[in-house]
Write an enzyme that holds these catalytic residues in place. Structure first.
Site, short mmCIF file in Angstrom:
data_model
loop_
_atom_site.label_atom_id
_atom_site.label_comp_id
_atom_site.label_asym_id
_atom_site.label_seq_id
_atom_site.Cartn_x
_atom_site.Cartn_y
_atom_site.Cartn_z
N ASP A 1 0.21 -0.88 -2.97
CA ASP A 1 1.64 -1.19 -2.86
C ASP A 1 2.30 -1.21 -4.22
OD1 ASP A 1 2.03 -1.30 -0.19
OD2 ASP A 1 1.76 -3.47 0.01
N ASP B 1 -1.33 1.09 9.22
CA ASP B 1 -1.34 -0.03 8.28
C ASP B 1 -2.19 -1.18 8.83
OD1 ASP B 1 -0.66 -1.53 6.06
OD2 ASP B 1 1.50 -1.34 6.34
C1 DGJ Z 1 2.14 -2.50 3.52
C2 DGJ Z 1 2.13 -1.07 3.07
O1 DGJ Z 1 1.25 -0.92 2.01
C3 DGJ Z 1 3.52 -0.65 2.70
O2 DGJ Z 1 3.51 0.65 2.21
C4 DGJ Z 1 4.42 -0.76 3.90
O3 DGJ Z 1 4.01 0.15 4.89
C5 DGJ Z 1 4.39 -2.18 4.44
N1 DGJ Z 1 3.04 -2.66 4.64
C6 DGJ Z 1 5.14 -2.28 5.73
O4 DGJ Z 1 5.03 -3.51 6.31
#
Ligand code: DGJ
Length: 731
Positions: A547, A477
């Site tokens: 997200d 990430d």
């Molecule tokens: C952003 C990601 O897109 C999410 O899926 C998740 O992993 C969060 N960060 C975790 O902090």
């Protein structure tokens, strides 16, 4: 060999199955002129297209040299001597001179494609592609610039990159090195780009090309949620299946510029490369700079033609590793199920449900390390939190493995929380400008990944964790844009190198990870889909698309993503409801159908599903097993677009042997219709016969394509259906 040099005409000809690209060495001083790019033609003697006589060839008196420079369609424009359109290369000498202009020196043509050191790039062997390496020079500076063009045998793609070699004998500073330029006449083009936002990435934008400069860019240090390193010029009359399209996509994950300029003569210059703002690169005598690759795609078969070329190129010549051609495991990710509130027991409860339903993997997301019980601490402290996970990762993973579940882990290596042991010990590891408090985002700072000792420090910790248990998947990430871009380890005159050095550092880390764990499946992610770019695809076969996991918003996000990137590269999950992004409630079945074409998984608390929802999971997994391969390897067609019609959406994938087709249909907004909607299919074999799962009827491919399939009338919003056409013997 799809690449030839014709000595008499002084022309280079690059052919792909349906396109031709012609480069000419112009009589006047040996400039590299751009002659033609478009539909495949047999001719090579097309130099008249550069209008060499109209651009007022410099006379002996030199009086119209500027007009010549400014009018000639050019392969790779230098700077400051008269081509007043966008330049691709700017070089600063110790004296402060800033001009350069390139002329032909020599060339090589060879099978295959050279690697770009330290950079992601498409790859191919001698039987896949041929490369033209054109060496150009600035005679005044004594500078060498190599232009690389690789033409693929079976794909209408030409991959370009540029290498600048400091053969001047003195130090120089590059202040701009774009990777590709395409000069041509306007043909009533529309500009196609992908714009977005967090939770609404890659929305398709199509607008008429206007005068002046327009395009896409990012100065966020990542390719970004906001604009994609992609742009295409489509004839105004071009549709999904007809008309000419010229596209560029940048194989890079940092700041970029993609720009089209229409000048006073209605000439176009399309360029792409590292954004020149805040960029420089110092080259000592004898050193070289390699600019990243731009993929050029030409289609005379409309937008679908472009999409198919990108998909095939990326699946076969960009994505690597053991999962390149393999189904990705179905998984459950605990993020929307628990956020930071979990422990081993909770994860095992979810794991038990997952295993019972037939899901293959559990991915443990953010919150397993340091003291991270919210997003305000511990990035940089990559040590398992044994209060949450007693017995460490080993106990958890062994237990999940014994249930038949594989295991994946989330990391965010490029970041540091001010509240972390790492930051307390090494505050200088974060990007920051002395005397100025660095800007936080999500209460975190960005590590100076350009520094090897910083990379080593983070990597060694992560390596230890990954080696402590059977971790088969990593979600990488990256949750904020870069700011305060200053490195305490770089000299003041080299600070302009930092954005690019950061990206090179990320690539080095990902390459190291894949080398040390060769069977690992890597998923990239950046606060959702903020770093969904071809550079990342070189390391991870798929990327978390957004997200936003609401099935209806996902229709638009996945449609925009699929314009360029293969369905197999999109992370897509059945998520919690009401949607955590927008509160929308959609049926479990629809969420399954929308996630199905991508890398399929669940992002919810399996222990809290209703019995009816639970009962649907085995069927969804069966669909993924049966139809996943068609979506992953077949040809994708956009049959009906909810973002355009605001009512319903239908995408289709057809297997390469054309014997199986799957239509994923979502009725978004229900309305009374006296008659059913009929969509015309695409990509079938006209002469084969197919049975439709919806009606049971058998018709020829021609019948289904030109007559169409009636979409089922569904009674309600957000409903969906999977329609399958399988080839049968003619009746
Ligand atoms: C952003 C990601 O897109 C999410 O899926 C998740 O992993 C969060 N960060 C975790 O902090």
């Amino acid at each position: 060999m799809p690449v030839s040099y014709y000595e008499k005409e002084r022309v280079f000809k690059l052919d792909t199955p349906h396109s031709t690209y012609l480069i000419g060495i112009v009589d006047v001083e040996g400039f590299l002129g751009h002659i033609y790019y478009g539909r495949r033609i047999p001719d090579r003697d097309m130099g008249y297209l550069m209008r060499p006589r109209e651009h007022r060839v410099p006379s002996e008196k030199n009086r119209e040299r500027l007009s010549f420079y400014d009018g000639l369609p050019t392969e790779y424009p230098g700077h400051g001597i008269g081509d007043l359109r966008e330049s691709c290369l700017c070089v600063e000498t110790p004296e402060g001179y800033r001009a350069c202009g390139l002329t032909y020196r020599d060339h090589k043509i060879y099978g295959g494609k050279p690697k770009l050191e330290g950079l992601p790039a498409t790859y191919g062997e001698a039987d896949d592609c041929t490369t033209l390496e054109l060496a150009a020079e600035d005679k005044v500076l004594g500078l060498t610039v190599r232009l690389y063009y690789t033409a693929f045998e079976t794909l209408d793609a030409i991959c370009r990159s540029v290498r600048v070699e400091n053969t001047t004998g003195k130090p120089i500073k590059l202040t701009r090195v774009l990777s590709a330029c395409l000069d041509m006449d306007n043909q009533n083009f529309d500009l196609l780009t992908l714009h977005g936002n967090w939770a609404l990435e890659r929305m398709i934008s199509r607008k008429k090309l206007g005068w002046g400069k327009q395009g896409v860019s990012s100065l966020r240090g990542i390719s970004s949620h906001q604009e994609q390193p992609f742009m295409a010029l489509a004839e105004h009359s071009a549709t999904q299946s007809q008309g000419q399209v010229y596209a560029m996509n940048f194989v890079y994950s940092g700041n970029f510029l993609g720009q089209v300029e229409m000048n006073q003569q209605e000439s176009l210059r399309m360029v792409m490369g590292i954004h020149p703002t805040d960029f420089c690169w110092n080259l000592a005598a004898g050193e070289a700079f390699q600019a990243p690759e731009v993929v050029l795609v030409y289609s005379s078969a409309g937008i679908d033609g472009m999409t198919h070329t990108f998909h095939d190129l990326y699946r076969n010549h960009l994505i690597r590793g053991p999962y390149q051609n393999r189904a990705r495991p179905s998984l459950v990710n605990n993020w929307e199920a628990t956020y930071f509130q979990f422990d081993t027991q909770k994860l095992l409860d979810i794991g038990r449900e997952a295993a019972a339903a037939g899901i293959e993997m559990l991915v443990l997301d953010d919150g397993w390390f340091g003291k991270r019980n919210s997003d305000n601490s511990s990035l940089g402290d990559w040590v398992v939190n044994e209060e949450k996970l007693p017995g460490g990762l080993k106990y958890l993973v062994d237990t999940l493995n014994s249930m038949g579940l594989r295991f994946g882990l989330w990391i965010e290596p490029e970041m540091v929380s001010p509240d972390s042991d790492l930051y307390r010990a090494h505050p200088d590891y974060a990007l920051q400008i002395p005397g100025r408090e660095p800007t936080q985002s999500r209460e975190q700072l960005v590590l100076d990944i350009s520094r090897k000792e910083v990379r080593d420090c983070v990597y060694d910790q992560i390596h230890k964790v990954l080696s402590s248990a059977n971790v088969e998947y990593v979600k990488w990430d990256m949750n904020r844009a870069l700011t305060d871009v200053y490195s305490l380890a770089l000299a003041p005159e080299a600070q302009g190198e930092l954005y690019h050095r950061f990206v090179l550092g990320v690539y080095e880390l990902q390459e190291r990870l894949l080398r040390d764990f060769p069977n690992l499946l890597l998923e990239n992610c950046s606060s959702g889909g903020g770093r969904f770019d071809p550079g990342m695809l070189y390391y991870s076969p798929h990327i978390w698309a957004s997200d936003n996991t609401d099935a209806i918003d996902r229709l638009k996000i996945q449609e925009g993503t699929a314009l360029v990137y293969p369905l197999s590269s999109m992370g897509a999950h059945v998520a919690a409801c009401p949607s955590h992004t927008n509160g929308r409630v959609t049926p479990f079945e629809t969420r399954g159908h929308v996630a199905l074409p991508g890398c399929f998984g669940y992002e919810l608390d399996l222990t809290r599903l209703t019995p009816e929802e639970k009962a649907m999971i085995p069927g969804q997994l069966e669909d993924y097993r049966k139809y996943g391969p068609v979506f992953r390897t077949g040809d994708y067609y956009r049959l009906a677009s909810y973002s355009e019609n605001h009512e319903y959406d239908a995408l289709m994938a057809v297997s390469k042997d054309k014997r199986l087709a799957v239509i994923d249909y979502v009725q978004v907004m229900s309305r009374y219709r006296g008659k059913s909607i009929r969509v015309r299919l695409n990509g079938l074999d006209e002469n084969l016969y197919y049975r439709c799962s919806e009606t049971g009827e058998v018709h020829s491919g021609a019948g289904w394509m030109f007559g169409g399939v009636p979409l089922p009338k569904l009674n309600g919003d957000f409903l969906s259906r999977l329609i399958v056409l399988e080839a049968v013997e003619a009746e």
